[in-house]
Scaffold this active site. Sequence first.
Site, short mmCIF file in Angstrom:
data_model
loop_
_atom_site.label_atom_id
_atom_site.label_comp_id
_atom_site.label_asym_id
_atom_site.label_seq_id
_atom_site.Cartn_x
_atom_site.Cartn_y
_atom_site.Cartn_z
N GLN A 78 0.84 -1.20 0.00
CA GLN A 78 0.00 0.00 0.00
C GLN A 78 0.87 1.25 0.00
OE1 GLN A 78 -3.46 -0.48 0.27
NE2 GLN A 78 -3.72 1.67 -0.14
N PHE A 79 1.38 1.64 -1.17
CA PHE A 79 2.24 2.82 -1.24
C PHE A 79 1.51 4.09 -0.80
CE2 PHE A 79 0.17 3.31 -5.30
CZ PHE A 79 0.16 4.68 -5.53
N THR A 80 0.18 4.10 -0.87
CA THR A 80 -0.58 5.30 -0.52
C THR A 80 -0.49 5.64 0.97
OG1 THR A 80 -2.64 4.09 -0.27
CG2 THR A 80 -2.16 5.00 -2.45
#
Length: 151
Positions: A78-80
């Site tokens: 989950q880079f966000t």
Amino acid sequence: MRVVLTTVNHASVTIKEKVVGQINRGFLLLVGFTQGDDKTIVEKMVDKLLSLRVFPDEHGQINISLNDVNGEILSVSQFTLYGDVRKGRRPSFIDALRPFDAEELYDYFNLLIEQKHGRVSTGVFGADMKVNSENDGPFTLILDSKELFPL
């Protein structure tokens, strides 16, 4: 490194209408990496996650670990988690680690969990995933390596 941990009764990840990972009771982990993260940070985070006592005991007290409940883990990249919304209306992801480096650390993270805990279900790094879960509690924690393991 940031991890959003949610205790769940069950959770799954679907890509293009195909379930690629699913668990029963345990942890749904959303996992993101930033500049400066390395294998040492990943090792510390895995140890921290696996030692947490976040499930209720027979008296309703939060006192039981994942191992104690025979829990499972679903890990989703989950880079966000490193989205910065301080300026403007559109998030900036400049603090997220480059995909190649993040994927290497994500794979290492999952390998360590598997070695120390057993099977770990995952999504697919970089894919458009649909995550479905039934939260237990709900009980959600945010673990940030810069707060947990300051230099």
